[in-house]
Design an enzyme around this catalytic site. Sequence first.
Site, PDB file in Angstrom:
ATOM      1  N   GLU A  13       0.822  -1.224   0.000  1.00 23.74           N
ATOM      2  CA  GLU A  13       0.000   0.000   0.000  1.00 23.74           C
ATOM      3  C   GLU A  13       0.849   1.264   0.000  1.00 23.74           C
ATOM      4  OE1 GLU A  13      -0.650  -2.696   1.710  1.00 23.74           O
ATOM      5  OE2 GLU A  13      -2.677  -3.249   1.097  1.00 23.74           O
TER       6      GLU A  13
ATOM      7  N   HIS B 100     -11.580  -6.064   8.664  1.00 25.35           N
ATOM      8  CA  HIS B 100     -12.234  -5.911   7.363  1.00 25.35           C
ATOM      9  C   HIS B 100     -13.525  -5.118   7.527  1.00 25.35           C
ATOM     10  CE1 HIS B 100      -9.555  -9.242   6.318  1.00 25.35           C
ATOM     11  NE2 HIS B 100      -9.746  -8.931   5.054  1.00 25.35           N
TER      12      HIS B 100
END
Length: 659
Positions: A398, A465
């Site tokens: 990322e 998540h």
Amino acid sequence: MNYNRKEYSDDELLALYKAILKPRMIEERMLVLLRQGKISKWFSGIGQEAISVGSALALEKDEYILPLHRNLGVFTSRDIPLDRLFAQFQGKTTGYTKGRDRSFHFGTNEHHIVGMISHLGPQLAVADGIALADLLEKKEKVTLVFSGDGGASEGDFHEALNVAAVWSLPVIFMIENNGYGLSTPSNEQFKFNQFIDKGPAYGIDALQVDGNNLLEVYDTVRQAAASIRKNPRPMLIEAMTFRMRGHEEASGTKYVPQELFEKWAKKDPVENFEKYLLEELVLTQKTMESIKEELKAEIEDGLQTAFSTPMPVANRQEELEDMYKPFDQEVIKPASDVKTERRFVDAISDALHQSMERYPELVLMGQDIAEYGGVFKITEGFVDRFGKDRVRNTPLCESAILGIGLGMSVRGQKSMVEMQFADFVSAGFSQIVNNLAKSHYRWGQNADVVVRMPTGAGSAAGPFHSQSNEAWFFHTPGLKIVYPSSPYDAKGLLNAALEDPNPVMYFEHKMLYRSISQEIPDDYYTVEIGKARTVAEGTDLTIITYGMGVHWAKQLQQELTDASLEILDLRSLLPWDKEAVRAAVAKTGRVLILHEDTLTGGIGGEIAAWISEHCFELLDAPVARVASLDTAVPFAPPLEQEFLPKQRLREKVEAMLSY
Ligand SMILES: Cc1ncc(C[n+]2csc(CCOP(=O)(O)OP(=O)(O)O)c2C)c(N)n1
């Protein structure tokens, strides 16, 4: 020291000599000024000049270099006017950051330099981004970025090298191995023997040079660059050198054994080169003296000008405005009335598709977004339509990809970075909050990057998540944040975000993807960033919310038939629509702020504070908030339901109505 002049002419050697002398003479002068208390400390490059100077001169003038804190020689070799350079050091307006950042923390596109942020490692991926833009535009260019041996311990180093290898990016990673990271010697920094051992591990070529030998550095970088331009790929060059002064001026060198200084003093890059040129008769005593006189005059001249310019005068308006690249959004209406029923997820996909057609310079990057179509299938079919150059599967990194976005902006490209789940943005946090967000304010370079953030709980996906993390970014000047709650806004706000030249965090609630649909225009259109939307008009109580909260509020409004609820969907969180909030408060005098994010430090706190401060006389009751519990997001459905604010909403609303 062994110099091999190969085919280099006397003039070339003289140019190298002048170039290496300049940063040395500047620093020697600065040491005097420091002792006189006239300037503040800096990071000395004395002893390492051959690397900065040799690298900078080996590249073409329009090839980007990304220096760090010890690379004065890069700036001088790119002919930065000395008065501006000194003004930069002194925080003067005539420097490169309007007094907003210090020493070498600046970039100038005019000189093809992108300066560092203090975090060191993030710089490496920015170089990848510049190189990617060159590669996509089929320009035969190379980008060179510096790292110290200490900074190379950061994860960013690994990510940047790995992506560069996988994508064959034309980048030279120049590692200055000077034996210390601040006070930490190499044996406490890493276990391997030498950095060149790392190249093959990444699948890239690696070379080692004597970093104190100007000709060797210059010639090696020249050859590497020539080869990379023709055959794009990354290369690692390890330059062996030594830091002759403290980490920063005035911080001392007690921890360095004296014999090391003695050993490396004999290898001084300036003195040795000078001696060699005198022996070779390229330089005479007389020309040497006149070169030094000339440089001395240039330095004094630059210093005088810098000292005589005043310190900046703060202008509040300008300070605030400069966080963003000026952009007057022109809201675009759809060209026709043709509409299609689309789910939230399809509206996002539609916007991406149309923006890809609209901006040939837009590149999408994310994990599994190419053939696989992304884990939520938003980019399904995009590779067939736009090709793999523009729809890029990324390695799992990322931070690097976000840095690449900034690098591409430097070269005028746009990018969209998809976080596979909003939770994973923490792995790229520094790039967003330190690099992308602050770049325009610091040196006028915008970061034209949209970060897509599939967010939210409700599907029993557990603590990693399901998070709502918009508040992490809400506190960061320089970013914009949008958070649609309907398919119409999802498309219009994503188009608007991609149009905006500033970094925009785009939150998309996963539970809305396939649960709601709406007839929305087929044509391209945008929704104004910073503008809230009234979802329902009412007179008894105002609910201010966004994202999933809008749907919870709507459901309650339908259930509570005897109460009249006003619902305001903020849509944009940064900036947020203060006028709409005021108007919605005025309508009912009772306000409840609702969000899925946890309560403490959530966006509701800021809005509640603003209402109390600015709308006190409009209120008939204290401003209230309903949000998720201050816990991590739990996995088991009964726990998750208790965590989420939905079930506490009705009770709170009823209590407020009877206040
Ligand atoms: C992320 C981060 N951690 C710590 C620091 C503090 N710091 C600044 S420079 C430095 C040492 C860097 O060593 P190296 O990369 O070898 O470069 P050198 O200073 O030797 O040129 C440290 C620890 C920082 N700037 N950024």
